[in-house]
Enzyme design. Structure first.
Site, PDB file in Angstrom:
ATOM      1  N   SER A  69      -5.607   3.181   4.588  1.00 55.47           N
ATOM      2  CA  SER A  69      -5.240   2.265   3.506  1.00 55.47           C
ATOM      3  C   SER A  69      -6.453   1.537   2.936  1.00 55.47           C
ATOM      4  O   SER A  69      -6.393   0.343   2.654  1.00 55.47           O
ATOM      5  CB  SER A  69      -4.192   1.255   3.994  1.00 55.47           C
ATOM      6  OG  SER A  69      -3.262   0.975   2.988  1.00 55.47           O
ATOM      7  N   SER A 105       0.792  -1.238   0.000  1.00 55.91           N
ATOM      8  CA  SER A 105       0.000   0.000   0.000  1.00 55.91           C
ATOM      9  C   SER A 105       0.819   1.281   0.000  1.00 55.91           C
ATOM     10  O   SER A 105       0.239   2.373  -0.022  1.00 55.91           O
ATOM     11  CB  SER A 105      -0.954   0.009   1.207  1.00 55.91           C
ATOM     12  OG  SER A 105      -2.015  -0.886   0.999  1.00 55.91           O
ATOM     13  N   LYS A 126      -0.206   3.721  -2.628  1.00 59.57           N
ATOM     14  CA  LYS A 126      -1.252   4.734  -2.504  1.00 59.57           C
ATOM     15  C   LYS A 126      -0.689   6.157  -2.421  1.00 59.57           C
ATOM     16  O   LYS A 126      -1.437   7.129  -2.645  1.00 59.57           O
ATOM     17  CB  LYS A 126      -2.135   4.429  -1.305  1.00 59.57           C
ATOM     18  CG  LYS A 126      -2.948   3.142  -1.456  1.00 59.57           C
ATOM     19  CD  LYS A 126      -3.850   2.912  -0.252  1.00 59.57           C
ATOM     20  CE  LYS A 126      -4.724   1.679  -0.403  1.00 59.57           C
ATOM     21  NZ  LYS A 126      -3.979   0.422  -0.260  1.00 59.57           N
TER      22      LYS A 126
END
Length: 358
Positions: free
Chosen positions: A189, A132, A135
Site C-alpha cells: 500500500s 487504500s 489502489k
C-alpha cells in the site's frame, strides 16, 4: 555533658533579649513606630540566636548521579494523545447493527464468485470512504493500459502526501520501474508509488482520475467515486456491492493477483535494498488460499479489507469495511471462514444467506 551549658546559654540569651526589649519600650522620647521596629529586630535576633545554638541533625547523604541531575533539571512533560476520530460509519450509526457472526466491521458482504449467491450481507449498500482499496482500481487501469512496465518512474514532490501527512520510504528522487511501483502499491500500500503511477499516466493525473471513474461506471459501480489514486482522500468512496464487482474483475488479472498476494518484496534504492512486506498477514497463513486481496485504512474509513479466496471448496469474495480495531478486519475474515467451514449447507453450496438484524 554538653546539654547544661547550652541550656544555660539559651536562658541567658532569652533574659538578655527581654531586658533589651524592655529598655527599648521605656526609652523616653522614642517614636512609637521606631520602638515597634526595634522590638521586632530584637525578637528576630533572639530567634536566630536560639537556632544557632540548637543541636543540628546531620543531613542524609544523597548520591547524585549524572542521570538524576539531568532528570531533576528536565521539565515534566505529559504526552498528549489525540482522541480517535470517528469513522463515517460510526457517525452514521452503522455499528449499532448486529449480525449473527458478531462482526466488528459495520459493513460486510460475502458472495460466491461463481454463482453470485450472497452468503452474508451487512449494510452492503452503505457508501463509505474506502481508503487504500482505491489502489485496486489504480492497478487495474495501469495493467490494462499496456504501458511499458520497465519504464523508470521517479518520485517527485508532487507525490508527497499533503492530505494526511503519511510517511514513505520512497524519498523524493527515488527511481523505480513502473512494475516495481505497482508491486509496492498493491502489496504494501505504498502511497507515493500509487500517486506516481497516476501522475505518469499518459495525459497526466487528472485524466487518470477521470479514467478511474469512467471504468467504475463501465463496470456498473454506481456508488463509486474517485478523486485521487491512493485512497488518502475520504472523498474516494464506494459500497460493498461495488467493491465486490471490482474484486471480481481485478482477480481476472494475473499481475494484480501476483502483486497483491506476494508476502514480501525487495527493491534496490541506490546503494541500499528496501524490504517491504504485505499489509495483510493472512497471505502468510497456510489456512488461507487467497487469490487477490487489498487492505486499507484512514480514520474516516476505519479498517478495510477485500479478498478473493477459496473456503470449503467455494470461491468467495469477501468485503469488510469500517472495522473497529487494528486486527478486527482479519478477525472478521477468520470468523466468516470458520462459519462457512462448519456449516454443511454452505459447504455443499446450497443457497443460504445470513443478514444482519436491524
Amino acid at each position: 555533658m554538653q546539654s547544661r551549658p547550652r541550656t544555660a546559654l539559651r536562658s541567658f540569651i532569652q533574659v538578655l533579649g527581654v531586658a533589651a526589649l524592655g529598655v527599648a519600650l521605656a526609652a523616653p522620647g522614642a517614636d512609637a513606630a521606631e520602638r515597634k521596629k526595634s522590638a521586632a529586630k530584637k525578637q528576630v535576633s533572639t530567634v536566630a540566636a536560639k537556632r544557632s545554638v540548637a543541636p543540628r541533625k546531620a543531613a542524609p547523604r544523597v548520591k547524585v548521579t549524572r542521570a538524576s541531575a539531568v532528570s531533576a533539571r528536565a521539565p515534566v512533560r505529559t504526552a498528549y494523545v489525540a482522541p480517535a476520530r470517528p469513522s463515517f460509519g460510526e457517525l452514521a450509526g452503522l455499528h449499532t447493527l448486529t449480525d449473527p457472526l458478531a462482526l466488528k466491521s459495520s459493513v460486510a458482504l460475502v458472495i460466491d464468485q461463481d454463482t453470485h449467491e450472497v452468503l452474508l450481507s451487512k449494510n452492503d449498500h452503505a457508501v463509505l470512504p474506502i481508503a487504500s482499496l482505491t489502489k485496486l482500481m489504480t492497478g487495474l487501469l495501469i495493467t490494462q493500459a499496456n504501458l511499458p512496465m520497465d519504464e523508470p518512474i521517479t518520485i517527485t514532490q508532487d507525490d508527497v502526501d499533503t492530505e494526511k501527512g503519511s510517511r514513505s520510504r520512497l524519498s523524493v528522487g527515488t527511481t523505480l520501474t513502473r512494475r516495481e511501483m505497482l508491486h509496492l502499491a498493491l502489496m504494501s500500500s505504498e502511497n507515493r508509488a500509487a500517486h506516481a503511477l497516476g501522475r505518469t499516466y499518459p495525459g497526466g493525473l487528472a485524466l487518470f482520475v477521470g479514467q478511474m471513474n469512467a471504468k467504475a461506471r463501465l463496470l456498473g459501480m454506481a456508488d463509486t467515486r474517485y478523486v485521487e489514486p491512493t485512497g488518502l482522500s475520504s472523498n474516494n468512496q464506494s459500497s460493498a456491492r461495488d467493491l465486490a464487482v471490482l474484486v471480481n474483475v481485478a482477480h481476472s488479472d494475473p499481475v494484480l493477483r501476483e502483486f497483491s498476494t506476494s508476502p514480501g518484496y525487495e527493491v534496490a534504492v541506490g546503494a541500499k535494498t528496501l524490504q517491504y512486506n504485505n499489509t495483510n498477514r493472512l497471505v502468510h497463513s497456510p489456512a488461507w488460499d487467497i487469490g487477490l486481496q487489498k487492505t486499507g485504512y484512514i480514520s474516516e474509513a476505519g479498517r478495510c479489507l477485500v479478498m478473493q479466496t477459496q473456503v470449503a471448496g467455494r470461491k468467495l469474495i469477501m468485503v469488510f469495511l469500517d472495522s473497529a480495531g487494528k486486527f478486527s478486519r482479519l478477525g472478521d475474515a477468520e470468523r466468516v471462514r470458520s462459519w462457512v467451514e462448519s456449516t454443511p449447507a454452505l459447504r455443499s453450496a446450497v443457497p443460504h444467506a445470513v443478514r444482519g438484524n436491524g
